[in-house]
Structure formats: C-alpha cells, structure tokens
Design a protein around this motif. Structure first.
Motif, PDB file in Angstrom:
ATOM      1  N   CYS A 156      -4.414  -0.265   0.385  1.00  0.00           N
ATOM      2  CA  CYS A 156      -4.933  -1.299   1.015  1.00  0.00           C
ATOM      3  C   CYS A 156      -6.192  -1.017   1.491  1.00  0.00           C
ATOM      4  CB  CYS A 156      -4.077  -1.819   2.133  1.00  0.00           C
ATOM      5  SG  CYS A 156      -4.288  -0.688   3.593  1.00  0.00           S
ATOM      6  N   CYS A 159      -6.559   1.422   4.528  1.00  0.00           N
ATOM      7  CA  CYS A 159      -6.524   2.840   4.142  1.00  0.00           C
ATOM      8  C   CYS A 159      -7.527   3.459   3.167  1.00  0.00           C
ATOM      9  CB  CYS A 159      -5.168   3.099   3.351  1.00  0.00           C
ATOM     10  SG  CYS A 159      -3.614   2.726   4.760  1.00  0.00           S
ATOM     11  N   CYS A 193       0.788  -1.232   0.163  1.00  0.00           N
ATOM     12  CA  CYS A 193      -0.002   0.106  -0.073  1.00  0.00           C
ATOM     13  C   CYS A 193       0.914   1.499   0.086  1.00  0.00           C
ATOM     14  CB  CYS A 193      -0.813  -0.060   1.338  1.00  0.00           C
ATOM     15  SG  CYS A 193      -1.803   1.529   1.539  1.00  0.00           S
ATOM     16  N   CYS A 204       0.074   3.420   3.726  1.00  0.00           N
ATOM     17  CA  CYS A 204       0.460   2.939   4.999  1.00  0.00           C
ATOM     18  C   CYS A 204       1.923   2.272   4.940  1.00  0.00           C
ATOM     19  CB  CYS A 204      -0.114   2.215   5.650  1.00  0.00           C
ATOM     20  SG  CYS A 204      -0.804   0.575   4.968  1.00  0.00           S
TER      21      CYS A 204
HETATM   22 ZN   LIG Z   1      -2.695   1.109   3.702  1.00  0.00          ZN
END
Ligand SMILES: [Zn+2]
Ligand SMILES: [Zn+2]
Lengths: 354, 177
Positions: free
Chosen positions: B29, B32, B3, B6
């Motif tokens: 992801c 998020c 991702c 993050c």
């Molecule tokens: Zn993420």
C-alpha cells in the motif's frame, strides 16, 4: 584505434554506399537495408543502464566483434565524443538513427570502411546490426547479415523467449527483430499528389512509410523509406517477401505516374525539371530542402533523357554533398544560414559548370 | 488486493519477481511504500530481494489472518514494477519501452493486450539463437551486477570499497576472455 575525427574525415572523401548509379534502369529504388535488433541475455536494456553499465555492454560487443573478425576494416565512432556536426554527418550517410545522434555515453558506431555494414551499440537496444546495398537486394542482404549475426552469437548469448522470440526494448521489434527497408525516390507520385493515398494503402498492408532520415522525418527530395511494421508471427523470409512485393508495386505506381505525366502534362513535367535545373545553376542562396528537391527532379530528368551533359553519378554525389553537415565538414567550418545557404549555392554552381 | 506488509490497506503498488521461472508477487500500500522509501517514480536504492525476503517471511508466519476493514486511503492507479530493473508500468506507458528482458514477464498482463495488435501473430517463427554459451552469460551477469554496485559506491563516495569491487570486476573479466 583511430580517433573519431579522422574517421569522419576518411568517409567524406568517398561516395555513400547506398547511392550508386551502376544501373541503366530508372533510379526509383535507391537502396535496400536490413536491420536486426539484439540484446545480451539477462542484462538491462540501455534505457535503464548507467553509464558504466553501458560501457560494459560496449566492451562485451567490441571484444566479440574483434574475436570473430566481424569487420574487414573496422572504423569506430564514439558518439558522445563527436561534435554535433559529425553526428549529423553520420546521419546524412544513413549510418546512424536520429535517436543515436543524442550521443549517450557508451553509444558507439562500428562500420566496415566501405560503409556496407555497421553496428550501433547502445542505441535503443544493446545491438543494432545494419547492412546496406544500392538497388533492391533483400535476399543477399539477409543471407549476409544472418551469417554475421550467427558469428556474434557464438560469443554473445542473446535475450530470447521461445514464444516472443528475440526480446527488444520496444515491443514493436520483438520476434525476429528485423526491419527490412527500401529507400524510394517517388517524384511523380508526389507531384501528382497520389502519394498520400499510396502511403495509406501500404499502411493497410502492414508497412510504414517514413521520410529521408527515417523515423520522424519529412519526405525531403521526394524520397521515402518503406519498411515492415511487424516483426513477430512471420519468419524473416516472409517479411522480406512482403516488403519486396510492396516495393515492386510502388515502383510500378511511380512508373505509371511518370507515364501519365508525360502523356497528359508533358510541358508541365519538362518545365518542372528544367526550372529545378535552373535553380541549381543560378542560385546564390539555397536551402538544404530546396537543393534536395531540385536534385531529385533532375534525377527524374536524367531517367527521361532530358540532359546530355549531366550524369547520374555526379547528381548522386551532389545529393550527398549539399546536406548541411556534409557541406560544413567539407568547408571545415561551422556555418549558419544565410552563409551556409550561400556556400551551398556556390558549391552547386561550380559543380554543375565543371 | 491487501498490502503484504501491513495486511490492512488496499495495495496500489505491485512488484513481480521471477525466480527460476516461478513468479512471486508483492503487493504494497502507499503508506507502507512511503515508509520503506518506495516511490511511484522509482525504487532506486531499495534492496528488493531483502524486501521480498522480509515480506515473504512475515507472510509465512502464522499471524497472517485478520483482514482489517478498509482504511480511508484514496484509491490510486495500480502500478506494477519489474523487480529485475525497477522499471514500472507508468514508465512503460509513457515511453512504450521496456527496461530489461524480464520486463516481458513482469508486464505480461499489459503486453498481452498490445502485442497481438502490433504484430501479425503472437508466436515467434524464424531464426533462433545458439544456446550453448550459457555459462559465459552467467559471468556477464555477475560483472554487470558488480558494475551496478560500483556505480552506487562511487556515487556514495565509498572509494575504498569501490576499489575492491573494481579489482573483482577485472579478475572476473580476465577469466571469461
Ligand atoms: Zn501496507
Ligand atoms: Zn525489467
């Protein structure tokens, strides 16, 4: 601009553009049509556009049509303001697609008043141009529609990719965006049950066979629509050539099937056509499907010189008038079966006696 | 794919943006995505270019590094989103349709397989468009974008702002006639 209602009223008094009896040949190839799909460059397709966005698309295209004088005498139909019967009426005249009949905001039809040329705006793509003719006249139709497309392109930039060609909402239409189709009346192939084999064989040649009202419809009145499946990788002339030769082959198959029926099953064929005529003359309740099938049999009877007192023009006119929406528009009344079937039978009886 | 927000979890949503022919990708992801309000069924109301800017700035910053070993998110089907029209690969599979001309770039991975089987070749031959009216297209795109903005303002009942945008649209329209 005239209202929608007036415009369907104008059309009902006239024969449809695609059905004409000016030929002495057997009426197997009823009509030809070419359709081009185009979208405005860098704008979202109708499927992802809001009502206001679709209205703006309509405004761009409408303005461009007027500026380049695309139409001789333009009639316009705002699909979201038409009644269900009026939308079905346009479908029965083959001026719109079934999808277009859902009447989304911003969906409009522009046609020339002789119905030989039209634009569907905000159908699956921003722009669907269509051109029609009785008989098979693909080359002339292509020259004509290509000229009109260039005219519009002077005002509207089209979505285009050098590799994928014209970009359309459905990847089955990219490249040329062209759909070349012929409406064929194939009663003998249907009666002798060879039609499924033929549909299978044309599929292998990259052709699609559909019913009377196009995509997702059944073969009413033994009428089929043949068209090209792919649009990318061949130019327009090659596609037209391939559809043309497939049409010729199908006409030959139908003629062969008729000859075989006459040679081997003459009584069966005469009986079938004669009974179809009897149904038309003496019914008091008749469905749309039954009427279209019987009329198609009578058309074959005319090709075989079985009737003295009937002509193709009259039968063709009936072929359009017996359809549900035409009938209701003609009677100026919303009807359901069995009243609708009774009125249809009455109209046919009167028509055939006179 | 990890991702981009993050830098920790497995990304399941992939957004592609094409700017001046250059393809930029964004991988997010599920956690998020939820935090940013991006849903599998649509991204409506999300300011994508803002999102791109933040993420690319973060990536450009020096603290990229450290891939944290997998979290225990269950793997979900990968979803690709077109940044121009927000159409996604699920909708493409469901309807067989694309949302805008740029979708052909965003979904080229999926279409690359199906296009040759649908057609008699994968390269356009035939009529080409007239290309001398590009400036008029720019104005059309501007008006279309304002129309989109107007839709949102009306939806949120911000009628005063909407009136300003409507005036802007009318002025722009009068310049391209
Ligand atoms: Zn993420
Ligand atoms: Zn898109």
């Amino acid at each position: 601009m005239k209202s929608n209602f007036d415009n369907t009223g104008i059309l009902i008094k006239k024969p449809v553009a695609w059905l004409s009896a000016d030929s002495t040949e057997p009426q197997i190839a009823i009509s030809s049509r070419i359709r081009l799909a185009r979208n405005i460059a860098n704008l979202k397709f109708p499927i992802t556009s809001s009502d206001n966005e679709r209205d703006y698309i309509l405004e761009i295209i409408s303005g461009a049509c007027d500026k380049v004088h695309l139409f001789n005498e333009k009639l316009s139909f705002n699909m979201s303001q038409l009644s269900q019967i009026e939308r079905k009426f346009l479908l029965e005249r083959h001026l719109v697609s079934r999808e277009f009949c859902s009447g989304n905001k911003g969906s409009s039809l522009f046609i020339d008043s002789d119905e030989s040329f039209g634009l569907m705006i905000n159908e699956e793509d921003h722009l669907r141009m269509q051109i029609f003719s009785p008989g098979i006249k693909f080359k002339a139709l292509w020259e004509n529609i290509s000229q009109k497309e260039s005219l519009l392109n002077n005002e509207i930039p089209f979505a285009f990719d050098s590799k994928l060609g014209f970009l359309t909402s459905c990847p089955t239409n990219i490249g040329t965006g062209i759909r070349v189709s012929a409406m064929l009346s194939l009663p003998a192939l249907t009666l002798s049950t060879q039609i499924n084999q033929i549909i299978y064989a044309t599929g292998k040649l990259g052709m699609t066979v559909r019913g009377l009202y196009g995509e997702g419809s059944e073969a009413l009145g033994y009428i089929y629509q043949l068209s090209n499946q792919s649009t990318l990788g061949e130019n327009e002339e090659e596609i037209i050539g391939r559809v043309g030769s497939t049409v010729n082959r199908m006409i030959q198959h139908e003629l062969d099937a008729r000859t075989l029926l006459i040679q081997n099953r003459r009584d069966f064929l005469s009986d079938f056509i004669g009974r179809s005529y009897a149904i038309m003359r003496h019914s008091y309740l008749i469905t749309e499907k039954e009427a279209l099938n019987a009329l198609s049999a009578i058309r074959m009877g005319l090709d075989l010189n079985m009737f003295d007192s009937l002509d193709m023009e009259k039968v063709n006119a009936l072929f359009v008038m017996v359809q549900d929406a035409h009938l209701q528009k003609c009677l100026r009344k919303e009807l359901k079966p069995p009243e609708l079937d009774a009125k249809r039978a009455e109209l046919i009886r009167k028509f055939l006696i006179n | 794919m990890i991702c981009n927000i993050c830098n920790k979890n497995q990304a399941t949503i992939h957004i592609q943006e094409v700017v001046n022919g250059a393809k930029k990708s964004l991988h997010i992801c599920q956690i998020c995505a939820d935090a940013k309000g991006i849903s599998v069924t649509g991204l409506n109301g999300i300011n994508l270019s803002e999102l791109f800017k933040t993420v690319h700035n973060t990536i450009a910053a020096p603290q990229i590094a450290q891939k944290t070993p997998d979290s225990n998110i269950t793997t979900q089907p990968e979803i690709i989103v077109c940044s121009s029209c927000l159409w996604d690969s699920e909708k493409l599979k469901k309807t067989g349709r694309l949302g805008c001309p740029q979708c052909y770039k965003a979904f080229s991975g999926i279409l690359g397989y199906s296009i040759p089987s649908l057609h008699r070749g994968d390269f356009h031959v035939g009529k080409k468009p007239i290309t001398s009216i590009q400036n008029r297209n720019d104005a059309m795109v501007d008006i279309f974008r304002l129309q989109t903005k107007l839709d949102n303002l009306v939806q949120n009942e911000s009628y005063e702002e909407a009136a300003i945008i409507r005036d802007k649209i009318n002025t722009l329209k009068s310049t391209i006639v």
